[in-house]
Design a protein around this motif. Sequence first.
Motif, PDB file in Angstrom:
ATOM      1  N   ALA A   1       0.830  -1.204   0.000  1.00 17.02           N
ATOM      2  CA  ALA A   1       0.000   0.000   0.000  1.00 17.02           C
ATOM      3  C   ALA A   1       0.867   1.258   0.000  1.00 17.02           C
ATOM      4  O   ALA A   1       0.359   2.363   0.128  1.00 17.02           O
ATOM      5  N   ASP A   2       2.166   1.089  -0.178  1.00 13.85           N
ATOM      6  CA  ASP A   2       3.128   2.192  -0.195  1.00 13.85           C
ATOM      7  C   ASP A   2       3.533   2.479  -1.638  1.00 13.85           C
ATOM      8  O   ASP A   2       4.174   1.641  -2.286  1.00 13.85           O
ATOM      9  N   LEU A   3       3.176   3.644  -2.148  1.00  8.05           N
ATOM     10  CA  LEU A   3       3.458   3.970  -3.546  1.00  8.05           C
ATOM     11  C   LEU A   3       4.952   3.985  -3.852  1.00  8.05           C
ATOM     12  O   LEU A   3       5.391   3.441  -4.871  1.00  8.05           O
ATOM     13  N   GLU A   4       5.732   4.612  -2.999  1.00  9.66           N
ATOM     14  CA  GLU A   4       7.170   4.686  -3.254  1.00  9.66           C
ATOM     15  C   GLU A   4       7.790   3.294  -3.300  1.00  9.66           C
ATOM     16  O   GLU A   4       8.613   2.988  -4.178  1.00  9.66           O
ATOM     17  N   GLU A   5       7.404   2.442  -2.375  1.00 12.92           N
ATOM     18  CA  GLU A   5       7.923   1.075  -2.361  1.00 12.92           C
ATOM     19  C   GLU A   5       7.575   0.342  -3.652  1.00 12.92           C
ATOM     20  O   GLU A   5       8.380  -0.426  -4.186  1.00 12.92           O
ATOM     21  N   ALA A   6       6.393   0.603  -4.171  1.00 16.22           N
ATOM     22  CA  ALA A   6       5.948  -0.101  -5.374  1.00 16.22           C
ATOM     23  C   ALA A   6       6.744   0.292  -6.609  1.00 16.22           C
ATOM     24  O   ALA A   6       7.034  -0.550  -7.458  1.00 16.22           O
ATOM     25  N   VAL A   7       7.122   1.563  -6.721  1.00 17.44           N
ATOM     26  CA  VAL A   7       7.660   2.040  -8.008  1.00 17.44           C
ATOM     27  C   VAL A   7       9.159   2.303  -8.032  1.00 17.44           C
ATOM     28  O   VAL A   7       9.744   2.411  -9.115  1.00 17.44           O
ATOM     29  N   HIS A   8       9.811   2.403  -6.896  1.00 16.72           N
ATOM     30  CA  HIS A   8      11.166   2.969  -6.886  1.00 16.72           C
ATOM     31  C   HIS A   8      12.169   2.156  -7.707  1.00 16.72           C
ATOM     32  O   HIS A   8      13.119   2.721  -8.256  1.00 16.72           O
ATOM     33  N   ALA A   9      11.996   0.847  -7.803  1.00 20.03           N
ATOM     34  CA  ALA A   9      12.959   0.023  -8.532  1.00 20.03           C
ATOM     35  C   ALA A   9      12.390  -0.526  -9.838  1.00 20.03           C
ATOM     36  O   ALA A   9      13.048  -1.314 -10.523  1.00 20.03           O
ATOM     37  N   ALA A  10      11.194  -0.109 -10.216  1.00 18.13           N
ATOM     38  CA  ALA A  10      10.523  -0.693 -11.379  1.00 18.13           C
ATOM     39  C   ALA A  10      11.165  -0.260 -12.696  1.00 18.13           C
ATOM     40  O   ALA A  10      11.611   0.877 -12.846  1.00 18.13           O
TER      41      ALA A  10
ATOM     42  N   SER B   1      -8.577   9.588 -11.332  1.00 18.33           N
ATOM     43  CA  SER B   1      -7.512   9.577 -10.321  1.00 18.33           C
ATOM     44  C   SER B   1      -6.129   9.478 -10.951  1.00 18.33           C
ATOM     45  O   SER B   1      -5.113   9.567 -10.249  1.00 18.33           O
ATOM     46  N   PHE B   2      -6.088   9.280 -12.252  1.00 19.47           N
ATOM     47  CA  PHE B   2      -4.848   8.963 -12.964  1.00 19.47           C
ATOM     48  C   PHE B   2      -3.791  10.051 -12.749  1.00 19.47           C
ATOM     49  O   PHE B   2      -2.652   9.765 -12.364  1.00 19.47           O
ATOM     50  N   ARG B   3      -4.153  11.307 -12.991  1.00 19.69           N
ATOM     51  CA  ARG B   3      -3.183  12.403 -12.889  1.00 19.69           C
ATOM     52  C   ARG B   3      -2.661  12.539 -11.458  1.00 19.69           C
ATOM     53  O   ARG B   3      -1.460  12.742 -11.238  1.00 19.69           O
ATOM     54  N   SER B   4      -3.559  12.418 -10.489  1.00 23.35           N
ATOM     55  CA  SER B   4      -3.162  12.574  -9.096  1.00 23.35           C
ATOM     56  C   SER B   4      -2.175  11.493  -8.663  1.00 23.35           C
ATOM     57  O   SER B   4      -1.129  11.786  -8.060  1.00 23.35           O
TER      58      SER B   4
ATOM     59  N   GLU C   1      -1.608  11.083 -22.820  1.00 22.84           N
ATOM     60  CA  GLU C   1      -1.338  12.522 -22.864  1.00 22.84           C
ATOM     61  C   GLU C   1      -1.038  13.052 -21.472  1.00 22.84           C
ATOM     62  O   GLU C   1      -0.197  13.948 -21.298  1.00 22.84           O
ATOM     63  N   ILE C   2      -1.706  12.498 -20.463  1.00 25.26           N
ATOM     64  CA  ILE C   2      -1.416  12.891 -19.087  1.00 25.26           C
ATOM     65  C   ILE C   2      -0.014  12.453 -18.702  1.00 25.26           C
ATOM     66  O   ILE C   2       0.726  13.186 -18.035  1.00 25.26           O
ATOM     67  N   VAL C   3       0.387  11.254 -19.136  1.00 24.61           N
ATOM     68  CA  VAL C   3       1.758  10.794 -18.871  1.00 24.61           C
ATOM     69  C   VAL C   3       2.766  11.775 -19.455  1.00 24.61           C
ATOM     70  O   VAL C   3       3.765  12.132 -18.809  1.00 24.61           O
ATOM     71  N   ALA C   4       2.509  12.237 -20.672  1.00 22.30           N
ATOM     72  CA  ALA C   4       3.427  13.181 -21.324  1.00 22.30           C
ATOM     73  C   ALA C   4       3.541  14.484 -20.545  1.00 22.30           C
ATOM     74  O   ALA C   4       4.599  15.125 -20.538  1.00 22.30           O
ATOM     75  N   GLU C   5       2.465  14.885 -19.871  1.00 19.34           N
ATOM     76  CA  GLU C   5       2.485  16.121 -19.090  1.00 19.34           C
ATOM     77  C   GLU C   5       3.150  15.930 -17.728  1.00 19.34           C
ATOM     78  O   GLU C   5       3.922  16.780 -17.282  1.00 19.34           O
ATOM     79  N   VAL C   6       2.852  14.828 -17.062  1.00 19.37           N
ATOM     80  CA  VAL C   6       3.341  14.612 -15.694  1.00 19.37           C
ATOM     81  C   VAL C   6       4.728  13.974 -15.682  1.00 19.37           C
ATOM     82  O   VAL C   6       5.560  14.296 -14.820  1.00 19.37           O
ATOM     83  N   LEU C   7       4.989  13.058 -16.627  1.00 21.54           N
ATOM     84  CA  LEU C   7       6.290  12.378 -16.717  1.00 21.54           C
ATOM     85  C   LEU C   7       6.874  12.569 -18.116  1.00 21.54           C
ATOM     86  O   LEU C   7       7.005  11.611 -18.883  1.00 21.54           O
ATOM     87  N   PRO C   8       7.215  13.796 -18.483  1.00 15.46           N
ATOM     88  CA  PRO C   8       7.751  14.026 -19.836  1.00 15.46           C
ATOM     89  C   PRO C   8       9.015  13.216 -20.079  1.00 15.46           C
ATOM     90  O   PRO C   8       9.852  13.059 -19.194  1.00 15.46           O
ATOM     91  N   GLY C   9       9.120  12.668 -21.279  1.00 15.88           N
ATOM     92  CA  GLY C   9      10.283  11.865 -21.633  1.00 15.88           C
ATOM     93  C   GLY C   9      10.082  10.378 -21.465  1.00 15.88           C
ATOM     94  O   GLY C   9      10.850   9.582 -22.001  1.00 15.88           O
ATOM     95  N   HIS C  10       9.037   9.981 -20.741  1.00 11.15           N
ATOM     96  CA  HIS C  10       8.742   8.561 -20.572  1.00 11.15           C
ATOM     97  C   HIS C  10       7.863   8.082 -21.733  1.00 11.15           C
ATOM     98  O   HIS C  10       6.791   8.650 -21.968  1.00 11.15           O
ATOM     99  N   PRO C  11       8.292   7.044 -22.468  1.00 11.08           N
ATOM    100  CA  PRO C  11       7.425   6.509 -23.529  1.00 11.08           C
ATOM    101  C   PRO C  11       6.146   5.948 -22.928  1.00 11.08           C
ATOM    102  O   PRO C  11       6.193   5.223 -21.927  1.00 11.08           O
TER     103      PRO C  11
ATOM    104  N   LEU D   1      -0.305   9.549 -10.586  1.00  7.59           N
ATOM    105  CA  LEU D   1       0.945   9.670 -11.336  1.00  7.59           C
ATOM    106  C   LEU D   1       1.808  10.794 -10.765  1.00  7.59           C
ATOM    107  O   LEU D   1       3.030  10.660 -10.660  1.00  7.59           O
ATOM    108  N   GLY D   2       1.168  11.881 -10.369  1.00  5.81           N
ATOM    109  CA  GLY D   2       1.911  12.983  -9.771  1.00  5.81           C
ATOM    110  C   GLY D   2       2.568  12.592  -8.457  1.00  5.81           C
ATOM    111  O   GLY D   2       3.681  13.035  -8.147  1.00  5.81           O
ATOM    112  N   GLN D   3       1.909  11.744  -7.690  1.00 10.15           N
ATOM    113  CA  GLN D   3       2.461  11.309  -6.404  1.00 10.15           C
ATOM    114  C   GLN D   3       3.704  10.444  -6.568  1.00 10.15           C
ATOM    115  O   GLN D   3       4.580  10.433  -5.688  1.00 10.15           O
ATOM    116  N   VAL D   4       3.787   9.709  -7.664  1.00 13.32           N
ATOM    117  CA  VAL D   4       4.939   8.804  -7.843  1.00 13.32           C
ATOM    118  C   VAL D   4       6.028   9.398  -8.723  1.00 13.32           C
ATOM    119  O   VAL D   4       7.105   8.806  -8.845  1.00 13.32           O
TER     120      VAL D   4
END
Length: 338
Positions: free
Chosen positions: A66-75, A86-89, A121-131, A91-94
């Motif tokens: 249930a910890d976002l940072e734990e889930a994504v930090h090494a992915a 909820s997608f933008r929110s 398109e939201i990914v491009a705005e929040v995480l630019p450079g990520h395919p 994605l912004g948190q991680v």
Amino acid sequence: MSRRPPSVAVLGGGSWGTTVASLAAMNTETTLWARDERTAREIREEHRNSRYLGDAPLTPTLRATADLEEAVHAADVLVMAVPSQSFRSVLGQVAEHVRPWIPVVSLVKGLEQGTRRRMTEIVAEVLPGHPAGVLAGPNIAKEVVKGYAAAATIAMPDLRSAEMLQDLFRTKLFRVYTGTDVIGVELAGALKNVFAIAVGFGDGLEAGHNTRAMVITRSLRELSRLGVAMGGTADTFAGLAGMGDLIATCTSPLSRNRHVGVELARGKSLDEIIAGMNQVAEGVKTSSVVMKLAAEHGVDMPIAREVDSVLNHGQPVFEAYRGLLRKVPGHEVHGEAW
């Protein structure tokens, strides 16, 4: 010396997010983020998600937190399976915890209200450079997680990325095809939910199989016209993400969006229906967005308009089909959508 397969983080512990995470865990190290700690614990310890998938067993090696940072930090790959609103929110948190340049795959079949953005398109705005790409198809989660044969398409901006990601989700009975039409696959997945509500209207009114087939077929026409106008490829809408997903969502008794249409036709209020569901029916929020997009692109969408009228403007369900039948049919291929 063989390289290890990329590790995957899936954000979203609903039925489809959990199912895709379980599929990926068969092939590589996979961590699922669930907002509810009880759900995460049940997946870790009991290898099931009873709230959304009943007693269906999950891949034992699937991790959950249930910890976002734990889930994504090494992915090495980030998969987004949270509701569209909820997608933008999330994605912004991680964003600050995600490794640079890793691909982001959306499982979300909806459009953001207000901005009318697709998820990539939201990914491009929040995480630019990520395919950013999308995995979609005729996939009823409870069937896939039980091992029924199914297929989906993964679309990424370049084919090599799609082919690399294909192997992460593919199993013997879950076939994953590749493509580059991100816009088309994404739009098909979002738009079909609106038309599943329309089919639900007819099923709830007991309009019959012929009516259902008519509405599905003409819905595909509307979906394709808007999708092509917005930059999708026509062939995409005749494939798994278009026709395939439309058929599954419009006919399955497990379809949330069809369920909304059926219950509205039986006299329940929208608030009452939504309160009785434990998952989001994306078509409810998407209907008004679709009408704005149709107006922007000059595409006539009579079926979608009737759904929007029922959901957002107080029109009785039985008037929806009457309104459609008052339209004089033109050329089946080259005429107006209905």
